[in-house]
Enzyme design. Sequence first.
Site, short mmCIF file in Angstrom:
data_model
loop_
_atom_site.label_atom_id
_atom_site.label_comp_id
_atom_site.label_asym_id
_atom_site.label_seq_id
_atom_site.Cartn_x
_atom_site.Cartn_y
_atom_site.Cartn_z
N HIS A 36 -5.11 -6.01 -2.44
CA HIS A 36 -3.68 -5.77 -2.26
C HIS A 36 -3.02 -7.13 -2.09
CE1 HIS A 36 0.15 -4.30 -0.87
NE2 HIS A 36 -0.24 -3.06 -1.11
N HIS A 79 -8.77 -4.09 -0.85
CA HIS A 79 -7.98 -2.91 -0.50
C HIS A 79 -8.57 -1.61 -1.01
CE1 HIS A 79 -4.32 -0.73 0.48
NE2 HIS A 79 -4.14 -0.38 -0.77
N ARG A 138 -6.00 0.18 -10.41
CA ARG A 138 -5.29 1.39 -9.95
C ARG A 138 -3.79 1.15 -9.81
NH1 ARG A 138 -3.87 3.52 -4.58
NH2 ARG A 138 -4.59 1.53 -3.78
N ARG A 153 -0.66 -4.83 -9.42
CA ARG A 153 -1.32 -5.57 -8.35
C ARG A 153 -2.29 -6.66 -8.78
NH1 ARG A 153 -2.61 -0.76 -4.19
NH2 ARG A 153 -0.41 -0.44 -3.80
N GLU A 180 7.04 1.48 -6.64
CA GLU A 180 6.07 0.42 -6.34
C GLU A 180 5.65 -0.26 -7.63
OE1 GLU A 180 3.00 2.35 -4.06
OE2 GLU A 180 4.31 2.68 -2.37
P1 FAD Z 1 -11.00 8.11 3.90
O1 FAD Z 1 -9.64 8.56 4.20
O2 FAD Z 1 -11.31 6.69 4.10
O3 FAD Z 1 -12.03 8.98 4.75
C1 FAD Z 1 -13.40 8.64 4.75
C2 FAD Z 1 -14.13 9.54 5.72
O4 FAD Z 1 -15.52 9.44 5.50
C3 FAD Z 1 -13.91 9.20 7.19
O5 FAD Z 1 -13.73 10.39 7.89
C4 FAD Z 1 -15.23 8.57 7.62
O6 FAD Z 1 -15.55 8.76 8.98
C5 FAD Z 1 -16.18 9.33 6.75
N1 FAD Z 1 -17.46 8.65 6.54
C6 FAD Z 1 -17.70 7.51 5.87
N2 FAD Z 1 -19.02 7.23 5.90
C7 FAD Z 1 -19.61 8.21 6.61
C8 FAD Z 1 -20.95 8.47 7.02
N3 FAD Z 1 -21.97 7.66 6.70
N4 FAD Z 1 -21.18 9.58 7.76
C9 FAD Z 1 -20.17 10.40 8.13
N5 FAD Z 1 -18.89 10.21 7.77
C10 FAD Z 1 -18.63 9.12 7.02
N6 FAD Z 1 -3.30 5.09 -1.38
C11 FAD Z 1 -2.19 5.68 -1.87
O7 FAD Z 1 -2.27 6.50 -2.79
N7 FAD Z 1 -0.97 5.42 -1.31
C12 FAD Z 1 -0.81 4.55 -0.28
O8 FAD Z 1 0.29 4.35 0.19
C13 FAD Z 1 -1.94 3.89 0.22
N8 FAD Z 1 -1.85 3.00 1.23
C14 FAD Z 1 -2.97 2.46 1.78
C15 FAD Z 1 -2.88 1.61 2.86
C16 FAD Z 1 -4.02 1.13 3.48
C17 FAD Z 1 -3.89 0.21 4.67
C18 FAD Z 1 -5.29 1.50 2.99
C19 FAD Z 1 -6.54 0.99 3.64
C20 FAD Z 1 -5.39 2.31 1.87
C21 FAD Z 1 -4.25 2.79 1.26
N9 FAD Z 1 -4.33 3.63 0.14
C22 FAD Z 1 -3.19 4.22 -0.36
C23 FAD Z 1 -5.62 4.09 -0.36
C24 FAD Z 1 -5.92 5.47 0.23
O9 FAD Z 1 -5.43 5.53 1.55
C25 FAD Z 1 -7.39 5.79 0.24
O10 FAD Z 1 -7.95 5.52 -1.02
C26 FAD Z 1 -7.61 7.28 0.56
O11 FAD Z 1 -6.96 7.61 1.76
C27 FAD Z 1 -9.07 7.57 0.66
O12 FAD Z 1 -9.23 8.86 1.18
P2 FAD Z 1 -10.69 9.45 1.34
O13 FAD Z 1 -10.53 10.81 1.88
O14 FAD Z 1 -11.42 9.27 0.08
O15 FAD Z 1 -11.40 8.48 2.40
C1 SIN Z 2 1.05 0.24 -0.31
O1 SIN Z 2 1.73 0.91 0.45
O2 SIN Z 2 1.40 -0.83 -0.81
C2 SIN Z 2 -0.30 0.74 -0.66
C3 SIN Z 2 -0.17 1.70 -1.75
C4 SIN Z 2 -1.50 1.96 -2.36
O3 SIN Z 2 -2.50 1.34 -2.02
O4 SIN Z 2 -1.53 2.81 -3.25
#
Ligand code: FAD
Ligand code: SIN
Length: 522
Positions: free
Chosen positions: A241, A349, A384, A288, A113
């Site tokens: 993104h 993003h 990032r 990015r 990527e």
């Molecule tokens: P999340 O997975 O967002 O989980 C947050 C949790 O907190 C949820 O369960 C929610 O319900 C809970 N929560 C929030 N507020 C409250 C509240 N007030 N009370 C109770 N619960 C709450 N990163 C990569 O490294 N590779 C990728 O390929 C990639 N692709 C992506 C594609 C998309 C479309 C998106 C949106 C992001 C992508 N990212 C990628 C970024 C990555 O997915 C996220 O940064 C990562 O998954 C965040 O994980 P997390 O556990 O911190 O939060």
């Molecule tokens: C993507 O698949 O382009 C998202 C990857 C990322 O947010 O790290």
Amino acid sequence: MRREVDFLVIGSGIAGLSYALKVADHGKVLIVSKTFVNETSTWYAQGGIAAVMYNPDSYEKHIQDTLNAGNHLNDEEIVRITITESTERVKELIGWGTHFDMESSGRYALAREGGHSEYRVLHHQDKTGAEIQRALTEKVQSHPNIEILENHFTIDIITQHHLGRIVRRTHSDIQCFGAYVLDPATGIIDTVLAKTTQIATGGAGNVYQTTTNPTISTGDGIAMFYRAKGVVDNMEFIQFHPTSLYNPHEKPSFLITEALRGAGAILKDIKGNEFMHKYDERGSLAPRDIVARAIDSEMKLSGSDHVYLDARLISEREIMNHFPSIYAKCLSVGINILKEMIPVVPAAHYICGGIKTDEFGQTSIKNLYASGEVASTGLHGANRLASNSLLESVVFSHRASLHAIEAAAVTKLQQGIPNWNAEGTVLNEEMVLITQSRKELQAIMSNYVGIVRSNLRLKRAFDRLYTIYNETEELYDKSVISPEICELRNMISVAYLIIKFASQRKESIGLHYSIDYPPKQS
Ligand code: FAD
Ligand code: SIN
């Protein structure tokens, strides 16, 4: 209702679940999830998780790519920790049941990527996040020490403030005793007392009009932490993104993974001409911040609402094997990506900043940890590197768990915490006030605090936000508490912090670009 646990985990994405699995052998764990367990940004992750697996890749190369993408504003020690622990953490995910795509040779298939000098992104087709979330959720659901509270909204973390003591932002002894958690179905607010608490609430993309983030990403964790007078950092660095599917009114915006560019897709302007070489010698695979700004500039030059991503040079076999969801999604809106270009537009993003943490996920508040997107570990610096976020989540959830297990062993539950005080509030019948303010806030952020900023735009954003802030505080004080009013309040806090940090940075670097401070020529 009062609940008592050893480990409270707020959030059920990769950060929350991987942490919960680690601490669960040392005490009772409660995971709180705002909606249902799998509705997370994690679920939507497409591209994959970056990790060093084989030669000719090396930790040093991944470290340098991360530092270069971050414009060297990264904390180098944290970068080294993250990358050198990448292989071990990915193997752990595999051990927990995650399936990553493999080549016929038996090696893991690695994608490339933007900003990566090597192929190092492990993936599961174009739905890596859903596969990781599936594996973790299954593991967590079968652990006898873990309870998951779905559809429960965490309002605030509990500190000395709730014992009636004055807490100042400079106070170094602030301690977390748990959290107040609302069940929106009954209106009951539980007092959850915990020896240690982890905030894993993910990102804040919904402070913008167009975002790839699911609706749960409203910055709640950052806002509740800031209200508790904790230290936040790097809030100005919002990653857009470059390529979300241009499909106005669809929320969230559907992501077109960067891995498609890694496989050969090329950005083209509205007339079908390549343009990235004008901006960076790495072309469509530049980091990015550079690609998103280039697209923004091309759209402003041509007056168009989008540019194109041309994936027609990629073989049908590769598209069907690696990108079946993107193929199907585009087809569902009438675009056959084997034959037609994909209209794309940048979308908010990822938030690089957030709750400031150390190398063990510790925050400035005692017995409170943070990991995942909500945390600002120092890994990303000013921008990032793609696919470093899932990695950061597992590395620092692991490290936080080591610390929290020790802390919980020597901590007693705090006595004397009062229940939530809802005196004097009435049912808020004017939901329109909340939804309209939310839209206004998103418009302010998108128009004035987006990919390109200026001092004047930031000042205007601050002035407009201040009005919404005052109106919302007044409404909050007299309303029965609901997720909607809490989210609005949280989004206002996060927007305020982004504007404040952006205003303080008197330079253009990485994701923060201001026309008042032209970037230094290297
Ligand atoms: P999340 O997975 O967002 O989980 C947050 C949790 O907190 C949820 O369960 C929610 O319900 C809970 N929560 C929030 N507020 C409250 C509240 N007030 N009370 C109770 N619960 C709450 N990163 C990569 O490294 N590779 C990728 O390929 C990639 N692709 C992506 C594609 C998309 C479309 C998106 C949106 C992001 C992508 N990212 C990628 C970024 C990555 O997915 C996220 O940064 C990562 O998954 C965040 O994980 P997390 O556990 O911190 O939060
Ligand atoms: C993507 O698949 O382009 C998202 C990857 C990322 O947010 O790290």
